[in-house]
Write an enzyme that holds these catalytic residues in place. Structure first.
Site, PDB file in Angstrom:
ATOM      1  N   THR A   1      -5.828  -0.976 -12.346  1.00 14.59           N
ATOM      2  CA  THR A   1      -4.945  -0.817 -13.489  1.00 14.59           C
ATOM      3  C   THR A   1      -3.669  -1.599 -13.192  1.00 14.59           C
ATOM      4  O   THR A   1      -3.647  -2.418 -12.275  1.00 14.59           O
ATOM      5  CB  THR A   1      -4.684   0.679 -13.800  1.00 14.59           C
ATOM      6  OG1 THR A   1      -4.014   0.794 -15.046  1.00 14.59           O
ATOM      7  CG2 THR A   1      -3.914   1.369 -12.700  1.00 14.59           C
ATOM      8  N   TYR A   2      -2.615  -1.352 -13.956  1.00 18.32           N
ATOM      9  CA  TYR A   2      -1.345  -2.041 -13.718  1.00 18.32           C
ATOM     10  C   TYR A   2      -0.222  -1.010 -13.680  1.00 18.32           C
ATOM     11  O   TYR A   2      -0.363   0.108 -14.165  1.00 18.32           O
ATOM     12  CB  TYR A   2      -1.086  -3.105 -14.795  1.00 18.32           C
ATOM     13  CG  TYR A   2      -0.902  -2.529 -16.173  1.00 18.32           C
ATOM     14  CD1 TYR A   2       0.375  -2.219 -16.654  1.00 18.32           C
ATOM     15  CD2 TYR A   2      -1.993  -2.283 -16.991  1.00 18.32           C
ATOM     16  CE1 TYR A   2       0.545  -1.667 -17.915  1.00 18.32           C
ATOM     17  CE2 TYR A   2      -1.826  -1.737 -18.248  1.00 18.32           C
ATOM     18  CZ  TYR A   2      -0.554  -1.437 -18.707  1.00 18.32           C
ATOM     19  OH  TYR A   2      -0.389  -0.881 -19.947  1.00 18.32           O
ATOM     20  N   GLY A  45      -4.020   6.844 -19.890  1.00 16.68           N
ATOM     21  CA  GLY A  45      -5.156   6.302 -20.623  1.00 16.68           C
ATOM     22  C   GLY A  45      -6.477   6.635 -19.948  1.00 16.68           C
ATOM     23  O   GLY A  45      -6.662   7.727 -19.412  1.00 16.68           O
ATOM     24  N   ALA A  46      -7.396   5.675 -19.974  1.00 14.94           N
ATOM     25  CA  ALA A  46      -8.735   5.902 -19.427  1.00 14.94           C
ATOM     26  C   ALA A  46      -8.699   6.310 -17.956  1.00 14.94           C
ATOM     27  O   ALA A  46      -9.510   7.123 -17.503  1.00 14.94           O
ATOM     28  CB  ALA A  46      -9.584   4.644 -19.599  1.00 14.94           C
ATOM     29  N   ALA A  47      -7.732   5.778 -17.194  1.00 18.46           N
ATOM     30  CA  ALA A  47      -7.634   6.116 -15.768  1.00 18.46           C
ATOM     31  C   ALA A  47      -7.364   7.604 -15.561  1.00 18.46           C
ATOM     32  O   ALA A  47      -7.717   8.160 -14.519  1.00 18.46           O
ATOM     33  CB  ALA A  47      -6.544   5.280 -15.106  1.00 18.46           C
ATOM     34  N   SER A  64      -2.627   2.573 -17.533  1.00 22.44           N
ATOM     35  CA  SER A  64      -1.710   2.144 -16.489  1.00 22.44           C
ATOM     36  C   SER A  64      -1.523   3.249 -15.468  1.00 22.44           C
ATOM     37  O   SER A  64      -2.111   4.323 -15.574  1.00 22.44           O
ATOM     38  CB  SER A  64      -0.352   1.785 -17.076  1.00 22.44           C
ATOM     39  OG  SER A  64       0.181   2.922 -17.730  1.00 22.44           O
ATOM     40  N   LYS A  98       0.842  -1.191   0.000  1.00 22.59           N
ATOM     41  CA  LYS A  98       0.000   0.000   0.000  1.00 22.59           C
ATOM     42  C   LYS A  98       0.879   1.244   0.000  1.00 22.59           C
ATOM     43  O   LYS A  98       1.807   1.361   0.792  1.00 22.59           O
ATOM     44  CB  LYS A  98      -0.888   0.008   1.245  1.00 22.59           C
ATOM     45  CG  LYS A  98      -1.814   1.192   1.364  1.00 22.59           C
ATOM     46  CD  LYS A  98      -2.666   1.022   2.621  1.00 22.59           C
ATOM     47  CE  LYS A  98      -3.580   2.175   2.861  1.00 22.59           C
ATOM     48  NZ  LYS A  98      -4.354   2.014   4.102  1.00 22.59           N
TER      49      LYS A  98
END
Length: 114
Positions: A57-58, A73-75, A25, A9
């Site tokens: 995501t990664y 990207g989308a994030a 990502s 975390k």
């Protein structure tokens, strides 16, 4: 029996950039990755403290020492630079192992420094 347990975390990091024109990502400073026991390509859950968004995501390895936390990207549509986020990964482990497992939790300082 196997269960998912908190593995790593990064608590209350600051988003430094959001790049919509990139494949999805999260880019994380390699120093933060090492401290939190995270690796490139690992699936993470991202929680935005400012707007309540939660998504997966990664990880992409970011420049060491840069303090970079960039959603791609989308994030990138779910956060704004300056937002405070929590980045979490989980591990699948045996129930007995999970009872004694100690997750890696870090609390970055200003500028996402350790």
């Amino acid at each position: 029996m196997y269960i998912q347990r908190l593995k790593s975390k990064i608590h209350c990091a600051t988003v430094t950039d959001a790049n919509i024109n990139y494949k999805g990502s999260i880019t994380i400073d390699e120093d933060l990755m090492d401290a939190a026991n995270l690796i490139a390509g690992e699936k993470v859950q991202v929680l935005d403290n400012n707007n309540g968004e939660r998504f997966e995501t990664y990880i992409i390895k970011g420049e060491r020492g840069s303090g970079c936390i960039c959603l791609n990207g989308a994030a990138a549509r779910k956060v704004l630079p300056g937002d405070t986020i929590i980045i979490i990964s989980y591990a699948l482990m045996d129930f007995e192992e999970a009872k004694t497992f100690e997750p890696s939790i870090i609390f970055p300082k200003e500028g996402n420094k350790l």
